[in-house]
Design a protein around this motif. Structure first.
Motif, PDB file in Angstrom:
ATOM      1  N   GLN A  76       2.136  13.126   3.120  1.00 58.34           N
ATOM      2  CA  GLN A  76       1.134  12.068   3.113  1.00 58.34           C
ATOM      3  C   GLN A  76       0.807  11.753   1.668  1.00 58.34           C
ATOM      4  O   GLN A  76       0.797  12.638   0.817  1.00 58.34           O
ATOM      5  CB  GLN A  76      -0.155  12.523   3.795  1.00 58.34           C
ATOM      6  N   VAL A  77       0.527  10.488   1.406  1.00 57.51           N
ATOM      7  CA  VAL A  77       0.161  10.068   0.049  1.00 57.51           C
ATOM      8  C   VAL A  77      -1.249   9.501   0.093  1.00 57.51           C
ATOM      9  O   VAL A  77      -1.527   8.555   0.839  1.00 57.51           O
ATOM     10  CB  VAL A  77       1.142   9.015  -0.500  1.00 57.51           C
ATOM     11  N   HIS A  78      -2.163  10.098  -0.678  1.00 55.57           N
ATOM     12  CA  HIS A  78      -3.549   9.644  -0.775  1.00 55.57           C
ATOM     13  C   HIS A  78      -3.732   8.958  -2.126  1.00 55.57           C
ATOM     14  O   HIS A  78      -3.490   9.573  -3.172  1.00 55.57           O
ATOM     15  CB  HIS A  78      -4.523  10.825  -0.692  1.00 55.57           C
ATOM     16  N   THR A  79      -4.141   7.708  -2.108  1.00 55.02           N
ATOM     17  CA  THR A  79      -4.381   6.983  -3.354  1.00 55.02           C
ATOM     18  C   THR A  79      -5.773   7.296  -3.879  1.00 55.02           C
ATOM     19  O   THR A  79      -6.764   7.163  -3.158  1.00 55.02           O
ATOM     20  CB  THR A  79      -4.233   5.469  -3.136  1.00 55.02           C
ATOM     21  N   THR A  80      -5.856   7.726  -5.128  1.00 55.18           N
ATOM     22  CA  THR A  80      -7.138   8.020  -5.771  1.00 55.18           C
ATOM     23  C   THR A  80      -7.146   7.396  -7.161  1.00 55.18           C
ATOM     24  O   THR A  80      -6.121   6.904  -7.654  1.00 55.18           O
ATOM     25  CB  THR A  80      -7.374   9.538  -5.906  1.00 55.18           C
ATOM     26  N   GLU A  81      -8.305   7.437  -7.809  1.00 49.94           N
ATOM     27  CA  GLU A  81      -8.405   6.883  -9.163  1.00 49.94           C
ATOM     28  C   GLU A  81      -7.591   7.689 -10.161  1.00 49.94           C
ATOM     29  O   GLU A  81      -7.156   7.172 -11.193  1.00 49.94           O
ATOM     30  CB  GLU A  81      -9.878   6.846  -9.596  1.00 49.94           C
ATOM     31  N   GLU A  82      -7.384   8.989  -9.874  1.00 46.73           N
ATOM     32  CA  GLU A  82      -6.646   9.852 -10.799  1.00 46.73           C
ATOM     33  C   GLU A  82      -5.139   9.746 -10.628  1.00 46.73           C
ATOM     34  O   GLU A  82      -4.376  10.230 -11.459  1.00 46.73           O
ATOM     35  CB  GLU A  82      -7.068  11.317 -10.609  1.00 46.73           C
ATOM     36  N   GLY A  83      -4.680   9.124  -9.572  1.00 51.07           N
ATOM     37  CA  GLY A  83      -3.257   9.018  -9.299  1.00 51.07           C
ATOM     38  C   GLY A  83      -3.000   9.164  -7.820  1.00 51.07           C
ATOM     39  O   GLY A  83      -3.923   9.141  -6.999  1.00 51.07           O
ATOM     40  N   ALA A  84      -1.731   9.335  -7.455  1.00 41.99           N
ATOM     41  CA  ALA A  84      -1.354   9.513  -6.050  1.00 41.99           C
ATOM     42  C   ALA A  84      -1.374  11.002  -5.728  1.00 41.99           C
ATOM     43  O   ALA A  84      -0.675  11.793  -6.370  1.00 41.99           O
ATOM     44  CB  ALA A  84       0.031   8.926  -5.798  1.00 41.99           C
ATOM     45  N   VAL A  85      -2.173  11.390  -4.747  1.00 39.67           N
ATOM     46  CA  VAL A  85      -2.225  12.781  -4.306  1.00 39.67           C
ATOM     47  C   VAL A  85      -1.224  12.937  -3.166  1.00 39.67           C
ATOM     48  O   VAL A  85      -1.390  12.349  -2.100  1.00 39.67           O
ATOM     49  CB  VAL A  85      -3.641  13.173  -3.848  1.00 39.67           C
ATOM     50  N   ASP A  86      -0.177  13.728  -3.409  1.00 40.37           N
ATOM     51  CA  ASP A  86       0.870  13.951  -2.419  1.00 40.37           C
ATOM     52  C   ASP A  86       0.600  15.257  -1.687  1.00 40.37           C
ATOM     53  O   ASP A  86       0.438  16.313  -2.310  1.00 40.37           O
ATOM     54  CB  ASP A  86       2.242  14.006  -3.088  1.00 40.37           C
ATOM     55  N   ASP A  87       0.549  15.174  -0.364  1.00 42.71           N
ATOM     56  CA  ASP A  87       0.258  16.330   0.478  1.00 42.71           C
ATOM     57  C   ASP A  87       1.503  16.627   1.301  1.00 42.71           C
ATOM     58  O   ASP A  87       1.906  15.824   2.145  1.00 42.71           O
ATOM     59  CB  ASP A  87      -0.934  15.999   1.387  1.00 42.71           C
ATOM     60  N   PHE A  88       2.136  17.796   1.060  1.00 44.97           N
ATOM     61  CA  PHE A  88       3.383  18.158   1.722  1.00 44.97           C
ATOM     62  C   PHE A  88       3.183  19.333   2.665  1.00 44.97           C
ATOM     63  O   PHE A  88       2.404  20.257   2.389  1.00 44.97           O
ATOM     64  CB  PHE A  88       4.443  18.597   0.697  1.00 44.97           C
ATOM     65  N   LEU A  89       3.903  19.302   3.774  1.00 41.19           N
ATOM     66  CA  LEU A  89       4.131  20.494   4.572  1.00 41.19           C
ATOM     67  C   LEU A  89       5.609  20.825   4.388  1.00 41.19           C
ATOM     68  O   LEU A  89       6.470  19.985   4.683  1.00 41.19           O
ATOM     69  CB  LEU A  89       3.816  20.241   6.045  1.00 41.19           C
ATOM     70  N   VAL A  90       5.910  22.031   3.887  1.00 47.38           N
ATOM     71  CA  VAL A  90       7.296  22.351   3.532  1.00 47.38           C
ATOM     72  C   VAL A  90       7.723  23.661   4.183  1.00 47.38           C
ATOM     73  O   VAL A  90       6.905  24.503   4.551  1.00 47.38           O
ATOM     74  CB  VAL A  90       7.471  22.454   1.999  1.00 47.38           C
TER      75      VAL A  90
END
Length: 348
Positions: free
Chosen positions: A35-49
């Motif tokens: 999942q990619v969460h857009t924030t002011e600091e950048g794109a927060v990528d959330d992975f299940l691996v």
């Protein structure tokens, strides 16, 4: 192989996500969900691996840093994490429909939170989130404080959590507004507010009504299709009430739509349930709702041949009857509110 959750921030620029995924792939880490969460600091990528058993947290952290990720969070995951977050949120919303009091547990599960606290109205905390702390507005008053150590909350998580709080509030409000009605023959009905998922049951009830009953309700106009029925169930600025028989079958529906300081009431009772006080009870509750909402009056439109409806409206305090051919427009003032010379709303 072992399941891990990885969250990292990358610059929101073309190609940066692929650099991070390539770094993980070089270490035989298989990405199962992202999942990619857009924030002011950048794109927060959330992975299940799924990573080799020989890998430890520091190995995965090094792979993230090599892939230009920052503010990384790495933790072991459970198999339930295989469900993506939108699916997980929908499942939790379904749980709230049946268990609205489980909101605290639901928020903990959705957000992997360590603690959820309800705070009474008057708290100075503003809704929002910062780091691992989130404050959610409770529609019934007060707020919920949600805490976790890591990772920091994102805007998408905040939006999902607030939506679930509102679902719980809606269900609790409907439960509070649900009342029982005992008919003279001992049959017990339930009167309650309608919801969107009642559309199929209301459509089925329309199919069980006679042509004469539908003619009285819609004044000779067409019976609404499914999309119009859905709009009727949750009217803007108004309310729709249902009467359900034992087993949950819908046997009557009454709506109040508001325009300015006037409300327009409609009621439809299935043939086999007519002349038992059901329509009167529903109209009386609509009138009470109008009073609480500050409306000046409630109007209703009916055919001049609908003697039963006219008799019911008189019992509820109707004081003005205006005839236009075969149509009669009736006005019932709300308690304590003056009624001016407004023209009753046109039946829709």
């Amino acid at each position: 192989m072992a399941l891990w959750r990885i969250r990292a921030t990358v610059d929101d620029r073309p190609g940066y996500l692929s650099v991070l995924t390539a770094s993980l792939a070089l270490r035989s880490v298989n990405i199962l969900a992202v999942q990619v969460h857009t924030t002011e600091e950048g794109a927060v990528d959330d992975f299940l691996v799924d990573a080799p058993d020989t890998m430890v947290e520091t190995d995965l952290m090094a792979a993230v840093l090599k892939g230009r990720g920052r503010d990384a969070f790495v933790a072991r995951a459970e198999a339930q994490g295989l469900a993506d977050q939108p699916t997980r949120a929908l499942a939790l919303a379904g749980r709230l429909v049946h268990e609205p009091d489980s909101l605290g547990d639901v928020l903990e599960s959705l957000l992997d939170a360590t603690e959820v606290r309800w705070r009474p109205q008057g708290s100075t905390d503003l809704p929002g989130f910062h780091g691992g702390r989130m404050v959610l507005t409770d529609p019934a008053g007060g707020s919920y404080e949600v805490l976790r150590a890591l990772p920091a909350f994102t805007p998408a998580e905040y939006a999902r959590a607030q939506a679930l709080v509102e679902v719980a509030g809606t269900v609790q409000r409907q439960h509070r507004e649900q009342v029982g009605m005992l008919l003279p023959d001992g049959t017990e009905l339930v009167l309650r507010p309608a919801a969107q998922d009642d559309a199929a049951a209301v459509a089925e009830m329309h199919g069980d009504c006679s042509a004469a009953t539908l003619h009285h309700r819609y004044l000779g106009g067409p019976v609404p299709d499914e999309s119009r029925l859905r709009r009727m169930l949750e009217p803007t600025g108004g309310v729709t009430l249902l009467a359900t028989a034992p087993g949950g079958r819908v046997v009557a529906v009454a709506s109040l739509t508001a325009e300015g300081d006037l409300g327009e009431a409609t009621v439809l009772v299935e043939d086999g349930w007519q002349r038992r006080g059901l329509g009167t009870a529903l109209l009386r509750r609509l009138h009470t709702w109008a009073e609480r909402s500050g409306l000046a009056a409630v109007t209703a439109h009916t055919g001049a041949d609908n003697v039963a409806m006219l008799r019911t409206l008189r019992r509820l305090g109707a004081d003005r009857f205006e005839r236009d051919g075969a149509l009669i427009s009736v006005t019932i003032p709300a308690a304590g509110r003056p009624v001016g010379d407004e023209t009753p709303a046109t039946s829709g």
